[in-house]
Design an enzyme around this catalytic site. Structure first.
Site, PDB file in Angstrom:
ATOM      1  N   GLU A 177     165.860  93.592  40.956  1.00  0.00           N
ATOM      2  CA  GLU A 177     167.114  93.665  40.209  1.00  0.00           C
ATOM      3  C   GLU A 177     168.237  94.363  40.980  1.00  0.00           C
ATOM      4  OE1 GLU A 177     166.207  95.428  36.427  1.00  0.00           O
ATOM      5  OE2 GLU A 177     164.991  93.744  35.782  1.00  0.00           O
ATOM      6  N   GLU A 372     159.144  90.027  34.941  1.00  0.00           N
ATOM      7  CA  GLU A 372     159.237  91.011  33.853  1.00  0.00           C
ATOM      8  C   GLU A 372     159.660  90.299  32.587  1.00  0.00           C
ATOM      9  OE1 GLU A 372     161.726  94.463  34.425  1.00  0.00           O
ATOM     10  OE2 GLU A 372     161.029  94.716  36.489  1.00  0.00           O
TER      11      GLU A 372
HETATM   12  O1  IFM Z   1     162.203  99.339  32.752  1.00  0.00           O
HETATM   13  C1  IFM Z   1     163.037  98.372  33.282  1.00  0.00           C
HETATM   14  C2  IFM Z   1     162.595  97.976  34.663  1.00  0.00           C
HETATM   15  O2  IFM Z   1     162.515  99.059  35.512  1.00  0.00           O
HETATM   16  C3  IFM Z   1     163.568  96.985  35.256  1.00  0.00           C
HETATM   17  N1  IFM Z   1     163.794  95.874  34.364  1.00  0.00           N
HETATM   18  C4  IFM Z   1     164.082  96.173  32.986  1.00  0.00           C
HETATM   19  C5  IFM Z   1     163.064  97.132  32.423  1.00  0.00           C
HETATM   20  C6  IFM Z   1     163.382  97.433  30.946  1.00  0.00           C
HETATM   21  O3  IFM Z   1     164.646  97.997  30.837  1.00  0.00           O
END
Ligand code: IFM
Length: 472
Positions: A177, A372
């Site tokens: 990210e 994710e």
């Molecule tokens: O916890 C975070 C993660 O570190 C990066 N993506 C989003 C998740 C939830 O906010």
């Protein structure tokens, strides 16, 4: 029980995933490891930021997190119990190079040796992310990602981590990210290092992408042919009601999605984004000859992080500048979520994931992995159990959405739940629980939630229920 084989065919009761679909869960070093002061680890920007009064909710810090640094054998055993085929985790750069450059800390590398060996002993594939936001503070002290040199330091770190673990780890992700690192970190500063410098945040985005490309080049040179290299992006899934919202959606899509997708895909920075942000100053001066070729170095798959859709509309004042993390964004209002929201206040909309994957099939042209996906809810432990119905519904609905995209022809190769464990949720501290495993931060007791059990059943069947939330 009725099932159909193979691939993604729809049975009466089960939606089957393709054979070989990779099932896993994800975490990140600073969010779970704890042990921030041991074995020579240097400070990261998140240690510094968390120590700043008011920066993190409740004054929470990276201690104790899940004390995974010491408890990794039990955590890996838990992964095996859940049937995970893969585990996505990040390396803490400041454990490996405490000052972000030069001296390597053998005890830091040794921790990841132990973790990787434990995973392999349990036949769980390690999927390593090199950078999930914990920049060594020493690099921030000389400008962090706003300094072009950081991209070169990142490539050196990538090379040494890859050289050390590459005999056992085949899956390498450069950045998690970069939108967050650049814009939450340097545009509105709600994340470490907490800097408010919109033009600098665009330069930081470029340097992150440059670091990615340099790291890919060096790992590709070192890598045996079977290594797969990737980057993970958090996409904005924009949902519009009518044409009046299209221009606002285009601007946000530009600053979150295309600003990264286009250079990675060899198309350079999107012209409309460059024009929309020009009033901040010429950040494109940071783009040197040859950089765009480096950034477009071929990768093997792209990671997709999806949680929630985004809704926008034109602002009454077309020049109004919001205080959000989008540098230079003018004339856009962010609309409140609709329908069900998670404990964190994020809209629940699984259809946004199908739409996003379908769009990425067009714009990326690479295999995709859901790296994710998850939701935070205020869980309670009762009689030693966590019955997290809402998270279970979210999980199954989003898996059905992934299945729908695959059935429509999108090449999705895997799904990683966020997160394996409840953990340090950045500026929200320990207030938000995303885990499929509950963590009691006082006792460090782990309790598999109902969602974790459901994921284990899904993995066992390589399928989700076509309706309802229980596997037949
Ligand atoms: O916890 C975070 C993660 O570190 C990066 N993506 C989003 C998740 C939830 O906010």
């Amino acid at each position: 029980m009725t099932t159909t084989d193979p691939g993604t065919e729809v049975g009466r009761d089960l939606l089957r995933f393709p054979p070989g679909f990779r099932w896993g869960a994800a975490t990140a070093s600073f969010q779970i490891e704890g042990a921030t002061g041991v074995d020579g680890r240097g400070p990261s920007i998140w240690d510094t930021f968390a120590a700043r009064p008011g920066a993190v909710l409740g004054g929470d810090t990276g201690e104790p997190a899940c004390d995974h640094y010491h408890r990794y054998p039990a955590d890996v055993a838990l992964m095996a119990e859940l049937g995970l085929g893969a585990y996505r985790f990040s390396l803490a750069w400041p454990r490996i190079q405490p000052l972000g450059a030069g001296r390597v800390e053998p005890r830091g590398l040794a921790f990841y040796d132990r973790l990787v060996d434990e995973l392999l002993a349990r036949e769980i594939e390690p999927v390593v992310t090199l950078y999930h936001w914990d920049l060594p503070q020493a690099l921030e002290d000389v400008g962090g990602w706003r300094n072009r040199d950081t991209a070169y330091r990142f490539a050196e770190y990538a090379a040494l981590a890859h050289e050390h673990l590459g005999d056992r780890v085949r899956q390498w992700t450069t950045l998690n990210e970069p939108w967050c690192s650049a814009f939450l970190g340097y545009a509105n500063g709600i994340h470490a290092p907490g800097v408010v410098d919109p033009k600098g945040s665009l330069e930081a985005a470029h340097h992150l992408l440059l670091g990615h490309g340099l790291a890919v080049q060096v790992m590709r040179d070192q890598a045996p042919d079977d290594h797969e290299l990737s980057i993970v992006l958090n996409f904005c899934a924009l949902t519009v009601d009518d044409d009046s919202q299209l221009d606002a959606a285009r601007k946000v899509d530009g600053l979150q999605n295309r600003l990264f997708l286009d250079p990675l895909g060899g198309r350079g920075y999107p012209r409309d984004v460059v024009e929309d942000t020009a009033w901040l100053g010429d950040w494109t001066a940071a783009v040197h000859d040859g950089d765009l070729d480096v950034i477009a170095a071929p990768i093997d798959w792209m990671g997709v992080n999806y949680y929630s859709p985004t809704r926008v509309a034109p602002a009454a004042d077309p020049l109004a500048v919001g205080d959000g993390p989008f540098p230079g964004l003018r004339g856009v209002d962010f609309l409140p979520p609709r329908g069900e929201v998670t404990g964190f206040g994020w809209e629940v909309d699984a259809s946004g994931l199908t739409a996003l994957l379908t769009r990425l099939r067009r714009d990326v042209g690479l295999p995709l992995v859901i790296t994710e996906n998850g939701s935070a809810w205020p869980d309670v432990v009762e009689d030693g159990q966590v019955v997290d119905e809402a998270r279970t519904r979210y999980l199954v609905d989003h898996l059905r959405a992934v299945h729908e995209a695959i059935a429509a022809g999108v090449d999705v190769r895997g799904y990683f739940a966020w997160s394996l464990l409840d953990n340090f949720e950045w500026a929200a501290g320990y207030s938000q629980r995303f885990g499929i495993v509950h963590v009691d931060y006082d006792t460090q007791v782990r309790t598999v939630k109902r969602s974790g059990r459901t994921l284990a059943e899904v993995i066992g069947a390589n399928a989700v229920p076509a309706t309802g939330y229980d596997l037949p």
